[in-house]
Design a protein around this motif. Structure first.
Motif, PDB file in Angstrom:
ATOM      1  N   MET A   1       0.736  -1.294  -0.152  1.00 47.94           N
ATOM      2  CA  MET A   1       0.036   0.092   0.051  1.00 47.94           C
ATOM      3  C   MET A   1       0.840   1.246   0.068  1.00 47.94           C
ATOM      4  SD  MET A   1      -2.941   1.270   2.592  1.00 47.94           S
ATOM      5  CE  MET A   1      -3.745  -0.358   2.507  1.00 47.94           C
ATOM      6  N   MET A   2       1.958   1.285   0.639  1.00 46.61           N
ATOM      7  CA  MET A   2       3.005   2.247   0.880  1.00 46.61           C
ATOM      8  C   MET A   2       3.390   2.985  -0.517  1.00 46.61           C
ATOM      9  SD  MET A   2       6.579   2.763   2.700  1.00 46.61           S
ATOM     10  CE  MET A   2       7.281   1.736   1.425  1.00 46.61           C
ATOM     11  N   TRP A   3       3.569   1.765  -1.538  1.00 43.59           N
ATOM     12  CA  TRP A   3       3.980   2.188  -2.764  1.00 43.59           C
ATOM     13  C   TRP A   3       3.215   2.980  -3.439  1.00 43.59           C
ATOM     14  CZ3 TRP A   3       9.149   2.252  -2.987  1.00 43.59           C
ATOM     15  CH2 TRP A   3       9.923   1.374  -2.235  1.00 43.59           C
ATOM     16  N   PHE A   4       1.982   2.525  -3.650  1.00 48.10           N
ATOM     17  CA  PHE A   4       0.987   2.960  -4.175  1.00 48.10           C
ATOM     18  C   PHE A   4       0.659   4.427  -3.553  1.00 48.10           C
ATOM     19  CE2 PHE A   4      -3.751   3.904  -4.219  1.00 48.10           C
ATOM     20  CZ  PHE A   4      -3.978   3.690  -5.966  1.00 48.10           C
ATOM     21  N   LEU A   5       0.409   4.514  -2.360  1.00 45.98           N
ATOM     22  CA  LEU A   5       0.137   5.903  -2.054  1.00 45.98           C
ATOM     23  C   LEU A   5       1.400   6.976  -2.189  1.00 45.98           C
ATOM     24  CD1 LEU A   5      -1.222   5.123   1.688  1.00 45.98           C
ATOM     25  CD2 LEU A   5      -2.694   5.729  -0.461  1.00 45.98           C
ATOM     26  N   MET A   6       2.450   6.574  -2.317  1.00 48.82           N
ATOM     27  CA  MET A   6       3.711   7.317  -2.670  1.00 48.82           C
ATOM     28  C   MET A   6       3.518   7.737  -4.080  1.00 48.82           C
ATOM     29  SD  MET A   6       7.748   6.259  -2.419  1.00 48.82           S
ATOM     30  CE  MET A   6       7.726   5.703  -0.832  1.00 48.82           C
ATOM     31  N   CYS A   7       3.245   6.823  -4.895  1.00 51.55           N
ATOM     32  CA  CYS A   7       2.831   7.085  -6.239  1.00 51.55           C
ATOM     33  C   CYS A   7       1.963   8.297  -6.626  1.00 51.55           C
ATOM     34  CB  CYS A   7       2.691   5.831  -7.187  1.00 51.55           C
ATOM     35  SG  CYS A   7       4.125   4.973  -7.350  1.00 51.55           S
ATOM     36  N   VAL A   8       0.696   7.963  -5.947  1.00 55.99           N
ATOM     37  CA  VAL A   8      -0.247   8.881  -5.999  1.00 55.99           C
ATOM     38  C   VAL A   8       0.276  10.252  -5.739  1.00 55.99           C
ATOM     39  CG1 VAL A   8      -2.487   9.693  -5.323  1.00 55.99           C
ATOM     40  CG2 VAL A   8      -1.932   7.323  -5.826  1.00 55.99           C
ATOM     41  N   GLY A   9       0.895  10.378  -4.379  1.00 56.50           N
ATOM     42  CA  GLY A   9       1.313  11.707  -3.827  1.00 56.50           C
ATOM     43  C   GLY A   9       2.588  12.371  -4.706  1.00 56.50           C
ATOM     44  N   LEU A  10       3.244  11.613  -5.317  1.00 59.10           N
ATOM     45  CA  LEU A  10       4.197  12.272  -6.588  1.00 59.10           C
ATOM     46  C   LEU A  10       3.514  12.697  -7.665  1.00 59.10           C
ATOM     47  CD1 LEU A  10       6.893   9.530  -6.590  1.00 59.10           C
ATOM     48  CD2 LEU A  10       7.317  11.794  -5.613  1.00 59.10           C
ATOM     49  N   LEU A  11       2.279  12.166  -7.899  1.00 60.68           N
ATOM     50  CA  LEU A  11       1.272  12.959  -9.200  1.00 60.68           C
ATOM     51  C   LEU A  11       0.860  14.190  -8.441  1.00 60.68           C
ATOM     52  CD1 LEU A  11      -0.337   9.535 -10.745  1.00 60.68           C
ATOM     53  CD2 LEU A  11       1.320  11.358 -11.952  1.00 60.68           C
ATOM     54  N   GLY A  13       1.774  15.930  -5.800  1.00 63.37           N
ATOM     55  CA  GLY A  13       2.806  17.195  -6.076  1.00 63.37           C
ATOM     56  C   GLY A  13       3.261  17.456  -7.348  1.00 63.37           C
ATOM     57  N   GLY A  14       3.314  16.697  -8.305  1.00 65.62           N
ATOM     58  CA  GLY A  14       3.703  16.980  -9.632  1.00 65.62           C
ATOM     59  C   GLY A  14       2.867  18.396 -10.051  1.00 65.62           C
ATOM     60  N   TYR A  15       1.768  18.007  -9.928  1.00 63.73           N
ATOM     61  CA  TYR A  15       0.714  19.180 -10.517  1.00 63.73           C
ATOM     62  C   TYR A  15       1.050  20.480  -9.692  1.00 63.73           C
ATOM     63  CZ  TYR A  15      -3.527  22.098 -10.612  1.00 63.73           C
ATOM     64  OH  TYR A  15      -4.352  22.922 -10.760  1.00 63.73           O
ATOM     65  N   PHE A  16       1.249  20.578  -8.258  1.00 66.52           N
ATOM     66  CA  PHE A  16       1.464  21.632  -7.695  1.00 66.52           C
ATOM     67  C   PHE A  16       2.944  22.442  -8.061  1.00 66.52           C
ATOM     68  CE2 PHE A  16      -1.931  20.062  -5.413  1.00 66.52           C
ATOM     69  CZ  PHE A  16      -2.808  20.970  -5.152  1.00 66.52           C
ATOM     70  N   VAL A  17       3.894  21.599  -7.931  1.00 62.67           N
ATOM     71  CA  VAL A  17       5.306  22.167  -8.231  1.00 62.67           C
ATOM     72  C   VAL A  17       5.532  22.193  -9.710  1.00 62.67           C
ATOM     73  CG1 VAL A  17       7.966  21.458  -7.692  1.00 62.67           C
ATOM     74  CG2 VAL A  17       6.029  21.065  -6.145  1.00 62.67           C
ATOM     75  N   TYR A  18       5.794  20.905 -10.353  1.00 64.22           N
ATOM     76  CA  TYR A  18       5.987  21.197 -11.895  1.00 64.22           C
ATOM     77  C   TYR A  18       5.146  21.877 -12.571  1.00 64.22           C
ATOM     78  CZ  TYR A  18       8.859  19.663 -15.865  1.00 64.22           C
ATOM     79  OH  TYR A  18       9.597  19.778 -16.905  1.00 64.22           O
ATOM     80  N   GLY A  19       3.887  21.536 -12.617  1.00 61.32           N
ATOM     81  CA  GLY A  19       2.804  22.337 -13.203  1.00 61.32           C
ATOM     82  C   GLY A  19       2.773  23.799 -13.097  1.00 61.32           C
ATOM     83  N   TRP A  83       6.599   4.425 -14.853  1.00 64.22           N
ATOM     84  CA  TRP A  83       6.513   5.032 -16.057  1.00 64.22           C
ATOM     85  C   TRP A  83       5.203   5.851 -15.913  1.00 64.22           C
ATOM     86  CZ3 TRP A  83       7.809   7.726 -19.648  1.00 64.22           C
ATOM     87  CH2 TRP A  83       6.878   7.855 -20.947  1.00 64.22           C
ATOM     88  N   ILE A  84       4.200   5.381 -15.468  1.00 65.97           N
ATOM     89  CA  ILE A  84       2.794   6.253 -15.258  1.00 65.97           C
ATOM     90  C   ILE A  84       3.201   7.682 -14.527  1.00 65.97           C
ATOM     91  CG2 ILE A  84       0.408   6.318 -14.290  1.00 65.97           C
ATOM     92  CD1 ILE A  84       0.401   3.304 -14.564  1.00 65.97           C
ATOM     93  N   VAL A  85       3.619   7.533 -13.324  1.00 61.10           N
ATOM     94  CA  VAL A  85       4.216   8.558 -12.504  1.00 61.10           C
ATOM     95  C   VAL A  85       5.047   9.426 -13.059  1.00 61.10           C
ATOM     96  CG1 VAL A  85       5.325   9.343 -10.420  1.00 61.10           C
ATOM     97  CG2 VAL A  85       3.702   7.252 -10.337  1.00 61.10           C
ATOM     98  N   PHE A  86       6.114   9.243 -13.540  1.00 54.45           N
ATOM     99  CA  PHE A  86       7.142  10.085 -14.184  1.00 54.45           C
ATOM    100  C   PHE A  86       6.847  10.403 -15.707  1.00 54.45           C
ATOM    101  CE2 PHE A  86       9.738   7.925 -10.832  1.00 54.45           C
ATOM    102  CZ  PHE A  86       9.911   9.182 -10.178  1.00 54.45           C
TER     103      PHE A  86
END
Length: 478
Positions: A1-11, A13-19, A83-86
């Motif tokens: 579960m931790m890996w899944f939540l981490m991936c969602v968190g990265l996405l 975060g990507g919207y707010f920071v990289y976006g 690949w989905i995340v990055f």
């Protein structure tokens, strides 16, 4: 579960920071009027609220791609999730943002005209042909998949549902955008989000299933495909809509014609792609979890990802909940298929310079498209899906290079588009050269080297030809 939540968190975060960074590089103007107001016609150019446009954009781009693609990609193991995340943050969301915002800046023009404006007439002609082919393939894929699921649910003949969906497509393609799409699709978008969240919660609280069972950190960098399929470059073609998809470049201009202010662009275009990335992550994780790993998934899929959707939805949510989840999966491709045909009509109208305010002229372009689509539904779904995957990523490559050329001409930080353009160019060329079914069948090492060399040459030519030329011949519409 931790890996899944981490991936969602990265996405997220990507919207707010990289976006935010991408938006700053582009340089929005809150004072500039958008095509929704400068070209209002009551048919395709109609101002809509930010929330409504976001939900429609999400539905437009999220066909079966972010479901079937990640399910097929899950056969490679958790590497698909990386690949989905990055891919989503650094390629897909950037691609969608620029395909939308460049259309906003250029009077709502479609991707072939944008490619022609920033890459030259050759690119425009190539994209006119390629975009129409892609949209026809998308329309067919997004008719066959829901018709098959409806047939599975009801036991009725699939051809009956094909006829019903085609009839709906014709109506939705020619009526004003705010009559059906603008009224119903926000509701369908909410259903999509509810379905995705419901499945995630169900598998998290389930006592029978474990989210990503037995996977460790090293598995995220390992190819676990039980059929010995190579991860490079096939994974990056298989998972398209959940990471980067050229189909989105054909859809973003639809909502670029409805965006009320440029400040809405990051939420609508970048944000919708992040939302699709989350959906793709959910289905990738469910595919790996419900069947207990790649071996079980391979057996449960039986060659058709629709089987995974059916079994996982009913298994996790029961009969009623499963029906609602499957209904959401059925709605997805239908709501993307009709906008695919709508986009094809608008691209043809721009090519033939045929205004679309009159119904007979809309029918003149729509009917031939539907006839060709009906013929293509008779081709094997697996064959159509393979050609769709290649056509999809090739279109993404062209859109990324178009955005890169725009930034080069305006002396802005072009690498946010050039880097993903180079990566995806290498992917497409390597895949075509190595594929035994669609390409030359060359060894993967030879294909990759040829892909890298070809990409370097293409990048050099575009940078040399474009950089430093300023706005010569490419003045934006205001």
């Amino acid at each position: 579960m931790m890996w899944f939540l981490m991936c969602v968190g990265l996405l997220i975060g990507g919207y707010f920071v990289y976006g935010t960074f991408v938006e700053k590089v582009f340089g929005i103007s809150a004072q500039r009027q958008t095509p929704a107001f400068t070209k209002t016609d009551g048919v395709d150019f109609v101002p809509m609220s930010k929330g409504k446009v976001y939900l429609i954009q999400l539905l437009n781009i999220a066909g079966v791609g972010p479901i079937f693609g990640p399910i097929l990609g899950a056969l490679y193991g958790p590497a698909a999730m990386l690949w989905i995340v990055f891919g989503c943050i650094f390629a897909g969301a950037v691609h969608d943002y620029f395909s939308g915002m460049l259309s906003v800046r250029n009077g709502g023009q479609s991707v072939p005209n944008l490619a022609g404006k920033y890459l030259g007439k050759g690119a425009k002609h190539f994209m006119n042909v390629f975009a129409i082919i892609l949209l026809l393939l998308v329309g067919v894929v997004f008719i066959s998949a829901p018709a098959g699921l409806l047939g599975k649910l009801t036991g009725w003949d699939v051809s009956i549902f094909l006829g019903f969906i085609f009839a709906y497509y014709l109506i939705a393609t020619i009526v004003p955008v705010d009559k059906i799409i603008g009224r119903l699709y926000p509701f369908f978008g909410a259903l999509l989000l509810f379905m995705s969240i419901g499945l995630t919660i169900a598998i998290m609280v389930s006592s029978e299933y474990t989210l990503l069972p037995g996977f460790e950190a090293g598995d995220f960098l390992t190819n676990l495909n039980p059929n010995d399929m190579p991860l490079w470059p096939a994974l990056f073609i298989t998972i398209a809509c959940g990471a980067v998809s050229g189909f989105h470049a054909t859809q973003s201009p639809l909502m670029a014609r409805c965006v009320e202010n440029e400040t809405n662009g990051r939420f609508v275009f970048f944000g919708a792609m992040i939302g699709e990335g989350v959906i793709a992550l959910i289905w990738c994780a469910i595919a790996l979890s419900f069947f207990g790993g790649v071996e079980g998934l391979n057996a449960g899929m039986a060659g058709n990802p629709a089987n995974v959707v059916y079994e996982a939805s009913t298994g996790l949510l029961g009969t009623v909940g499963g029906f609602m989840a499957i209904l959401g999966v059925i709605v997805l491709p239908i709501t993307s298929g009709d906008t695919a045909f709508r986009s094809a009509r608008l691209i043809l109208s721009e090519f033939f310079k045929m205004p679309q305010t009159e119904l007979p002229k809309r029918l003149m372009l729509a009917i031939p498209l539907f006839i060709m689509g009906a013929i293509l539904t008779q081709v094997d779904f697996g064959v159509i899906w393979r050609y769709f995957g290649v056509a999809n990523q090739t279109t993404a490559v062209m859109m990324l290079w178009t955005a890169s050329a725009y930034l080069l001409r305006h002396n802005k930080f072009h690498w946010i588009c050039t880097a993903p353009a180079m990566f995806m160019t290498t992917v497409v060329i390597s895949f075509l050269l190595s594929s035994h079914t669609l390409g030359a069948g060359l060894p993967i090492t030879v294909s990759t080297i040829a892909g890298l060399v070809s990409t370097a040459v293409i990048a050099s030519l575009i940078i040399i030809k474009t950089k430093g030329k300023g706005d010569e011949g490419v003045t934006e519409e205001v």
